[in-house]
Scaffold this active site. Structure first.
Site, PDB file in Angstrom:
ATOM      1  CB  CYS A  17      -3.706   5.184  -1.181  1.00 23.59           C
ATOM      2  SG  CYS A  17      -3.421   3.728  -0.224  1.00 23.59           S
ATOM      3  CE1 TYR A  32      -0.772  10.872   3.402  1.00 24.58           C
ATOM      4  CE2 TYR A  32      -2.673  10.724   1.964  1.00 24.58           C
ATOM      5  CZ  TYR A  32      -1.831  11.473   2.767  1.00 24.58           C
ATOM      6  OH  TYR A  32      -2.047  12.813   2.914  1.00 24.58           O
ATOM      7  CB  CYS A  33      -0.131   2.917   0.101  1.00 29.59           C
ATOM      8  SG  CYS A  33      -1.864   3.382   0.038  1.00 29.59           S
ATOM      9  CB  THR A  34       4.230   0.784   2.864  1.00 30.47           C
ATOM     10  OG1 THR A  34       4.294   2.075   3.487  1.00 30.47           O
ATOM     11  CG2 THR A  34       5.640   0.237   2.686  1.00 30.47           C
ATOM     12  CD  GLU A 124       3.079   2.301  -2.232  1.00 29.50           C
ATOM     13  OE1 GLU A 124       3.602   3.210  -1.544  1.00 29.50           O
ATOM     14  OE2 GLU A 124       2.439   1.354  -1.731  1.00 29.50           O
TER      15      GLU A 124
END
Length: 497
Positions: A17, A32-34, A124
């Protein structure tokens, strides 16, 4: 969007991430990441549910699923990238984690549940603004995503205590990046956001609400008179006042500490828009994917399920003009970054259930590689060892391994989407039905068991579940490889002659 992503090319990018090189002291506006968080009264069965895609700077970053025993936890922690060192507390607990396949760039444990049924997901990646970075610079030898799960999860007994521990570490040592960090127990979910090197705030997610967080600072109004729902660094208000950081009324953490850039509007906010459009469409019907005023705390128009979270975390703007899989579309010209895409590495959905004994209430649903074409496998957390096919990941391709078989499927399905997706979706439907069946069966078999007898039963159940799903996944690989091969470029039959 491809041009925006290539902004990172000047940097050494970590295949996770975040950025690989902790020495980079530049806060970028895209990582990155959600994340999706679901309060216990918003979920279908009263569970608290936390979910997060771990995405990467490139398509391949092998992951594994492990159980870390107390005797395997280091007493002194040494970060590979930043040089951060920390003497860890005594008496760590057992916990699950989803680290990189090898630790040459650090552990990157990402998501897990400890022996007291406290869950954590870290992190996150979020954005902040230059005024904050000037007033409280990031700390070159501080800690970050590489370290957070390992130095926190074994030592906490509640979601709130997780916030407290990380807050104390932040104020003492600092961080080299800005992050959102998730903690949950069977009663509460807390979302913690860092800003600058040492400052932070955390909000308890209301029980009837959900959150979707897409790499942006999200927390809005902070109530300093409500300790039941907000925690924060000791000098937060004084820091903001001293540096003239609050440009509005009240104390809106997102407005003070966050960013609002063109890249945010293409890389970040469209993901929140799609998720809220799915869960509560009436509230966003007059908003565009680039809206900068989507709420952090949201309320769905129905109870939320594991399948709902998987759908959104696999989404690619389907049923909108922005879907890169639309026939005839040049995906590189699509304006918005999708949630489900080739750089997904693993998805952990951690469900802490209130309606079964605590000894087997924690389930870590896990999927590897691109979420568009994978499925979730449910693992009971109260075990000593993870199944072989999820634990023994190497950097060499191995179709017996959960990460690699799903990575192969994701590659084929992306290039032959409309040829193979009927097979993929039928597989996903079957496997999710099987997963729920296995939970019902295992709960019944575990009822009345305790101690090592219970742990052995849960471990055997995990092994059986994973074996079945891996077998089905390898069969899917065979099916779609065969179909895709028939249409490969350069094909020729004698009938053409």
């Amino acid at each position: 969007m491809a041009n925006a992503v290539r902004v990172t090319d000047a940097f050494d990018v970590k295949l996770s991430c975040k950025f690989k090189e902790a020495r980079i002291m530049v806060q970028t506006n895209h990582s990155y990441c959600t994340t999706i968080l679901v309060g216990k009264n918003a979920s279908y069965d009263g569970s608290t549910i936390i979910a997060r895609n771990e995405d990467a700077g490139t398509a391949v970053n092998p992951k594994k699923f492990v159980v870390v025993q107390p005797e395997d936890q280091p007493q002194t922690y040494h970060a590979k990238l930043s040089g951060f060192n920390n003497q860890l507390p005594d008496n760590p607990q057992r916990y699950t984690a989803v680290p990189d396949a090898t630790d040459d760039q650090g552990i990157w444990g990402e998501a897990g549940v400890n022996a007291q049924n406290v869950a954590m997901s870290a992190t996150e990646t979020i954005t902040t603004n230059p005024r904050i970075l000037g007033a409280d610079p990031l700390v070159k030898n501080g800690f970050g995503e590489e370290d957070l799960l390992t130095i926190t999860l074994p030592y906490i007994d509640s979601a709130r205590s997780g916030v407290k521990r990380v807050g104390e570490l932040l104020e003492k040592y600092g961080t080299y990046e800005s992050n959102g960090i998730i903690f949950s127990d069977v009663n509460e979910i807390w979302y913690m956001e860092t800003a600058g090197g040492h400052h932070w705030v955390a909000e308890r997610i209301p029980d009837d609400a959900y959150v979707i967080a897409p790499n942006q600072t999200g927390i809005q109004e902070v109530d300093f008179n409500d300790p039941a729902h907000f925690m924060y660094s000791k000098d937060l208000k004084a820091f903001v006042s001293a540096h003239h950081l609050n440009l509005g009324n009240g104390f809106n953490f997102r407005n003070i500490f966050g960013s609002n850039t063109q890249l945010d509007r293409h890389y970040n906010t469209p993901r929140a828009w799609f998720g809220q459009r799915y869960f509560n469409p009436d509230s966003v019907e007059d908003k565009s994917p680039m809206s900068n005023d989507l709420p952090f705390i949201a309320h769905a128009n129905r109870k939320m399920t594991i399948e709902d979270l998987k759908y959104v975390l696999s989404s690619h703007y389907q049923d909108t003009p922005y879907d890169p899989f639309t026939p005839g579309t040049d995906s590189e010209k699509m304006p918005f970054r999708p949630i489900g895409f080739n750089r997904n590495q693993e998805l952990s959905i951690i469900q802490l259930r209130p309606n079964v004994p605590s000894e087997y209430s924690a389930i870590q649903w896990l999927a590897f590689a691109s979420n568009v074409a994978n499925t979730l496998t449910p693992f009971y957390a109260n075990v000593d060892v993870a199944p072989d096919s999820y634990r023994n990941t190497t950097k060499l391709v191995d179709s017996q391994n959960a990460y690699w078989v799903n990575r192969l499927i994701s590659l084929i399905s992306a290039d032959h989407f409309h040829t193979v997706m009927d097979d993929v979706e039928a597989y996903q439907q079957r496997m999710m039905g099987y997963a729920h069946q296995r939970i019902i069966e295992t709960d019944a078999a575990a009822n009345g068991l305790t101690g090592q007898q219970l742990s052995a039963k849960l471990q055997a159940a995990n092994d059986e579940t994973s074996d079945h799903i891996i077998d089905a996944t390898r069969q899917l690989l065979t099916t779609i490889l065969t179909k895709a091969s028939n249409g490969a470029r350069g094909s020729f039959t004698r009938g053409h002659y």
